[in-house]
Design a protein around this motif. Structure first.
Motif, short mmCIF file in Angstrom:
data_model
loop_
_atom_site.label_atom_id
_atom_site.label_comp_id
_atom_site.label_asym_id
_atom_site.label_seq_id
_atom_site.Cartn_x
_atom_site.Cartn_y
_atom_site.Cartn_z
N MET A 110 0.83 -1.20 0.00
CA MET A 110 0.00 0.00 0.00
C MET A 110 0.87 1.25 0.00
O MET A 110 1.89 1.32 0.65
N LEU A 111 0.40 2.27 -0.73
CA LEU A 111 1.11 3.54 -0.79
C LEU A 111 0.38 4.59 0.05
O LEU A 111 -0.85 4.58 0.14
N ALA A 112 1.13 5.50 0.60
CA ALA A 112 0.52 6.62 1.29
C ALA A 112 -0.15 7.53 0.27
O ALA A 112 0.21 7.53 -0.90
N PRO A 113 -1.18 8.32 0.67
CA PRO A 113 -1.85 9.22 -0.28
C PRO A 113 -0.84 10.16 -0.92
O PRO A 113 0.11 10.61 -0.29
N LEU A 114 -1.08 10.49 -2.18
CA LEU A 114 -0.14 11.35 -2.90
C LEU A 114 0.03 12.71 -2.23
O LEU A 114 1.10 13.28 -2.23
N ARG A 115 -1.08 13.25 -1.67
CA ARG A 115 -0.99 14.60 -1.09
C ARG A 115 0.05 14.67 0.03
O ARG A 115 0.63 15.71 0.28
N SER A 128 10.78 22.60 -15.45
CA SER A 128 10.24 21.59 -14.54
C SER A 128 8.75 21.77 -14.29
O SER A 128 8.08 20.84 -13.84
N ARG A 129 8.19 22.96 -14.60
CA ARG A 129 6.75 23.11 -14.49
C ARG A 129 6.04 22.45 -15.66
O ARG A 129 4.92 21.98 -15.54
N ASP A 130 6.73 22.39 -16.79
CA ASP A 130 6.19 21.70 -17.96
C ASP A 130 6.20 20.19 -17.74
O ASP A 130 5.21 19.50 -18.00
N LEU A 131 7.33 19.66 -17.23
CA LEU A 131 7.45 18.22 -17.00
C LEU A 131 8.58 17.97 -16.00
O LEU A 131 9.67 18.53 -16.14
N ASP A 170 2.00 19.54 -16.54
CA ASP A 170 0.98 20.59 -16.51
C ASP A 170 -0.13 20.37 -17.54
O ASP A 170 -1.22 20.94 -17.41
N GLN A 171 0.12 19.58 -18.58
CA GLN A 171 -0.88 19.28 -19.58
C GLN A 171 -0.85 17.78 -19.87
O GLN A 171 0.19 17.24 -20.21
N MET A 172 -2.01 17.12 -19.75
CA MET A 172 -2.07 15.67 -19.92
C MET A 172 -2.96 15.33 -21.10
O MET A 172 -4.10 15.80 -21.19
N LYS A 173 -2.45 14.49 -22.04
CA LYS A 173 -3.19 14.13 -23.23
C LYS A 173 -3.19 12.60 -23.41
O LYS A 173 -2.20 11.94 -23.13
N LEU A 174 -4.31 12.11 -23.92
CA LEU A 174 -4.46 10.68 -24.17
C LEU A 174 -5.33 10.51 -25.40
O LEU A 174 -6.53 10.26 -25.31
N ASP A 175 -4.73 10.70 -26.61
CA ASP A 175 -5.55 10.72 -27.82
C ASP A 175 -4.88 10.07 -29.03
O ASP A 175 -5.37 10.22 -30.14
N SER A 176 -3.77 9.35 -28.83
CA SER A 176 -3.02 8.84 -29.97
C SER A 176 -3.03 7.32 -30.00
O SER A 176 -3.19 6.65 -28.97
N SER A 177 -2.82 6.79 -31.20
CA SER A 177 -2.75 5.33 -31.34
C SER A 177 -1.41 4.78 -30.87
O SER A 177 -1.31 3.59 -30.55
N LYS A 178 -0.38 5.61 -30.86
CA LYS A 178 0.94 5.19 -30.42
C LYS A 178 1.20 5.73 -29.01
O LYS A 178 1.06 6.93 -28.77
N GLN A 189 -1.47 5.61 -9.47
CA GLN A 189 -2.30 6.62 -8.84
C GLN A 189 -2.22 7.91 -9.66
O GLN A 189 -1.20 8.17 -10.30
N TYR A 190 -3.29 8.70 -9.62
CA TYR A 190 -3.31 9.95 -10.37
C TYR A 190 -4.02 11.01 -9.55
O TYR A 190 -5.09 10.77 -8.98
N LEU A 191 -3.41 12.19 -9.48
CA LEU A 191 -4.04 13.27 -8.73
C LEU A 191 -3.43 14.60 -9.14
O LEU A 191 -2.20 14.79 -9.06
N GLU A 192 -4.27 15.55 -9.61
CA GLU A 192 -3.90 16.94 -9.82
C GLU A 192 -2.61 17.09 -10.61
O GLU A 192 -1.65 17.72 -10.16
N GLY A 193 -2.59 16.53 -11.80
CA GLY A 193 -1.43 16.71 -12.67
C GLY A 193 -0.22 15.89 -12.29
O GLY A 193 0.87 16.11 -12.81
N ARG A 194 -0.40 14.93 -11.41
CA ARG A 194 0.69 14.04 -11.02
C ARG A 194 0.23 12.59 -11.16
O ARG A 194 -0.90 12.27 -10.79
N TYR A 195 1.09 11.76 -11.68
CA TYR A 195 0.79 10.34 -11.65
C TYR A 195 2.02 9.57 -11.22
O TYR A 195 3.15 9.99 -11.43
N ILE A 196 1.74 8.44 -10.58
CA ILE A 196 2.81 7.64 -10.00
C ILE A 196 2.55 6.17 -10.34
O ILE A 196 1.42 5.70 -10.25
N LEU A 197 3.59 5.50 -10.76
CA LEU A 197 3.50 4.09 -11.12
C LEU A 197 4.45 3.29 -10.24
O LEU A 197 5.62 3.64 -10.13
#
Length: 823
Positions: A610-615, A668-671, A693-701, A755-763
């Motif tokens: 188990m992971l602690a909450p991202l916040r 670093s604000r961009d990525l 800061d910007q998340m996209k999910l629209d491509s086949s690759k 997990q995903y929250l407010e422009g951050r994701y963790i794997l």
């Protein structure tokens, strides 16, 4: 280079129980191994300020390409060699280019033609050879280079052990004159004649590995170099020449790997030996030389490595363990290259008087199971104060036989017997990497200072042959096997009287040590299985010794073996290591199509703690506030062992992705991204956290969306292509519920949670070691890279960050990954 030998000569040493050490490549080496005298000369750069003066430019092989006005370059071709070491008389100097060469000291010019001089070398009234060669001028457009200094005469190809004056002395019509065939002949016939009695040749000195910081294959000594001589850490004969010498002598080859050599160096070294060494010969394989000895830089290297990996709180013990760890890694690389261990004698080496060191090295991580022999150096001398009080040669021999004195013959043989007891318990052979008399007083400042003259006289006395006979007989009786004497002929001086002869052509009757060795060879054909075979005889390894058994052997305070049940019973750490359920194999072996593999659906996320909450986790940092990254040996990340079953990444170092390898990342604000890792006996744990800061999910690759790519080379094989065994390429897109394997990736057992929250994701990943065919241990290296794709506006990818690589090519070339070391 090949020069075939008739079988009658090639197998002269088949049953010899002795080997010999080579000498350093130096202009004053009286073993004179090479036909071309220039190959042992002092490099021009090292002759400053006496023979080389002014501004000089050199090519990559060490030849001077230009000499400023008023300058010159020079070398000591030979220096203080005893008369008769080499033939006195006429030598041919061959060279390319235009300029002016002069000769001096015991050499004089007889005849000069473009590209070919004849000089006369005569030792003079001091009965020693010293020759200098100076280039007074050179044409920068056709500079003087490829100088060779060759004696007159030649050999019969069917007998390379004997000099002849001309073709009339070769009954088979196979005369090879030195001048025309020196690049094929390579070796001084007198040297080959001396060496042919020995079954093993240890190349430690000839290879120049002592205090040598070489790491990369590209920095090795080349055949084309002007000279193979020079200062410690620079000199050394090429591997090609050492392999050829072993082939000519039909002698098993003992190679010593430089202490800082990387895996690529070791692998290429092994590949050359496998391809070019006579397949009937064995390979003795040793990592560095006397790493326990504080006078050598490799000793500090071992301690540093052991401390950085946390192998032991005592620095020198950590050094022993690092030596053991790296030795096994090198053994494994050679086994991979050779396709097995049939011809390999995998050995470690230690101090004859310290059986505790032996037990530590062999027992650490069960190294003895992958080791065939342990080598020591039974040197005989006695108490140094008693030797300093000596007033006669008889006093010297009494000191060497004193039963109460450390390092006397009785004490040395007692230590050998204790070593044999230890090695027998571990199921490894006891052999000698060096040995013989060791009469040296390191406090003396000149060759003539007392007691040096008595030491020389003792080495020339018939009584020394008796010392050697007792040493060798006692060695055999104690259970010792191959004994490699130190060393080939060398002159006596205040640094020791190590040579079995004082110069290569010295008469046998003047060399009592040489007589003792050759008589022992004749009277004691090798007494152990496989001595004359091309394969190594091995016995079944015993069970691991208990702490009590080890303490009885070594006299040390009992201390549990690493990973033993005794250690586990005595610590509370083991109970905190995660014990995770097995992973469903059906989810982890996808096919390997031409395109990206089908996704890996994670049906068992509970295998990730188990992971602690991202916040609540400050997992991301800016480039102005980097994480506390921990590296070993400059550029290898450290992966800590997991200690908390609910949080395996507790206290793990964090590493930031800083390299933009394609497209554009504004700041670093961009990525921004960091990764962490830990491990236990079952799994490798990885965490990658991304702020975007910007998340996209629209491509086949996948790589055209915001996504992660994880690259792993589980055995750090650093091959230029994916090996299909344990080289992984994994994809993950933000908000996906699945992982995918890249088209070049091997399959593996992988569980994950995201997990995903407010422009951050963790794997988080848990990768099973058994699916990678890896048994992890501290010091194990893995190839690793983490990369993040960035898409800010939809469509194609805008940029890509990486931790280590500098180009977007790791997906097809795993050799470009970085490295991490398990601690």
């Amino acid at each position: 280079m090949q020069l075939p030998l008739p079988s009658a000569l090639a197998y002269y040493n088949a049953n010899s129980p002795l080997g010999t050490n080579t000498n350093e490549v130096l202009e004053y080496d009286s073993s004179a191994p090479f036909l071309d005298l220039f190959k042992t000369s002092l490099p021009f750069r090292e002759a400053i300020p006496y023979l080389t003066k002014g501004q000089v430019q050199y090519d990559r092989f060490g030849w001077p390409t230009s000499i400023a006005p008023g300058g010159q370059v020079g070398t000591r071709l030979i220096n203080k060699l005893p008369a008769n070491t080499i033939p006195r008389g006429y030598y041919t100097v061959l060279y390319e280019g235009q300029g002016k060469i002069e000769y001096g000291l015991d050499a004089s010019l007889v005849e000069a033609q473009p590209g070919r001089d004849i000089i006369k070398i005569d030792p003079g009234i001091d009965n020693e050879y010293s020759v200098k060669l100076e280039i007074k001028a050179t044409n920068p457009n056709n500079y003087i280079r490829n100088i060779h200094v060759i004696p007159q005469g030649g050999i019969c190809a069917s007998n390379p052990f004997q000099r002849v004056n001309g073709a009339s002395q070769c009954a088979r019509g196979d005369f090879l004159d030195f001048e025309r065939h020196h690049e094929k002949i390579i070796f001084n016939p007198d040297y080959l004649k001396f060496m042919k009695d020995y079954k093993v040749v240890r190349f430690m000195n000839m290879s120049g590995i002592t205090r040598n910081p070489i790491q990369r294959w590209s920095d090795r000594t080349l055949v084309e170099q002007a000279t193979w001589g020079g200062a410690e850490g620079v000199r050394g004969a090429p591997l090609e020449v050492m392999v050829e010498l072993a082939n000519r002598l039909h002698a098993d080859a003992w190679f010593t790997i430089p202490h800082a050599a990387d895996n690529d160096f070791v692998r290429r070294y092994a590949e050359y030996i496998r391809t070019n060494l006579d397949p009937d010969l064995k390979v003795y394989l040793e990592y560095s030389n006397e790493t326990w000895n504080g006078i050598f830089s490799q000793h500090a290297y071992m301690k540093q490595g052991g401390k950085q990996l946390g192998l032991d709180p005592v620095d020198y013990v950590a050094g022993y363990k690092y030596y053991s760890l790296r030795s096994v890694e090198i053994f494994n690389i050679f086994e991979q290259v050779f396709g097995g261990k049939q011809r390999l004698v995998r050995l470690m080496a230690g101090l004859n008087g310290n059986p505790g060191m032996t037990a530590t090295m062999l027992s650490f991580r069960d190294a003895y199971k992958q080791t065939d022999a342990f080598a020591v150096a039974p040197y005989v001398f006695g108490d140094i104060n008693e030797l300093r009080r000596a007033s006669s040669v008889n006093d010297i021999f009494r000191a060497m036989q004193n039963k109460t004195a450390h390092h006397s013959l009785p004490k040395v043989l007692e230590a050998v017997r204790k070593q044999a007891d230890v090695t027998r318990q571990f199921g490894v052979d006891l052999i000698a990497y060096e040995g013989g008399q060791h009469l040296i007083d390191d406090k003396t400042k000149s060759d003539d200072q007392h007691p040096n003259k008595l030491f020389y006289a003792a080495n020339r006395h018939p009584e020394m042959a008796k010392i050697y006979k007792q040493l060798l007989d006692g060695w055999r009786q104690a259970g010792g096997k191959m004994f490699v004497h130190f060393s080939s002929p060398r002159t006596y001086n205040r640094f020791g009287s190590k040579g079995t002869k004082e110069y290569i052509t010295q008469a046998d009757k003047e060399a009592p040590k040489h007589l003792a060795l050759t008589r022992f060879i004749g009277d004691n054909p090798c007494w152990w299985p496989s001595c004359s075979s091309s394969t190594v005889a091995r016995v079944q390894k015993p069970r691991a010794l208990s702490t009590a058994e080890l303490s009885r052997l070594t006299g040390d305070v009992p201390k549990p073996l690493p990973n033993s049940q005794e250690e586990k019973d005595g610590t509370d750490i083991v109970g905190n290591i995660p014990q995770l359920d097995p992973i469903n194999d059906s989810l982890t072996k996808p096919p390997l199509p031409a395109t990206a593999n089908p996704p890996l659906v994670n049906t068992d996320p509970q295998t990730i703690p188990m992971l602690a909450p991202l916040r609540s986790q400050a997992i991301l940092v800016s480039q102005n506030n980097p994480p506390q990254e921990k590296y070993v040996f400059g550029n290898k990340a450290l992966v800590a062992q997991a200690r908390d079953r609910m949080n395996p990444l507790k206290d793990a170092s964090a590493y930031q992705l800083r390299k933009v390898i394609t497209g554009r990342v504004e700041d670093s604000r961009d990525l921004a991204a960091v990764w962490q890792a830990s491990w236990d006996s079952q799994r490798l744990y990885l965490r990658i956290a991304v702020a975007d800061d910007q998340m996209k999910l629209d491509s086949s690759k996948m790589w055209d969306d915001d996504s992660l790519e994880i690259f792993l080379d589980a055995d750090a094989s650093q091959l230029p292509q994916y090996d299909g065994r344990n080289d992984l390429h994994l994809f993950y897109r933000w908000q996906d519920r699945q992982l995918s394997f890249g088209k070049n990736s091997a399959p593996a057992k992988v569980n994950f949670r995201s997990q995903y929250l407010e422009g951050r994701y963790i794997l988080d990943l848990a990768i099973a070691w058994d699916s990678l065919r890896i048994s992890p241990r501290p010091g194990h290296r893995i190839g690793l890279d983490l990369q993040v794709n960035d898409d800010d506006d939809g469509g194609l990818r805008d940029g890509k960050l990486a931790w280590f690589s500098r180009a977007d090519d790791v997906w097809h070339d795993p050799s470009l990954m970085g490295e991490a070391v398990l601690e």
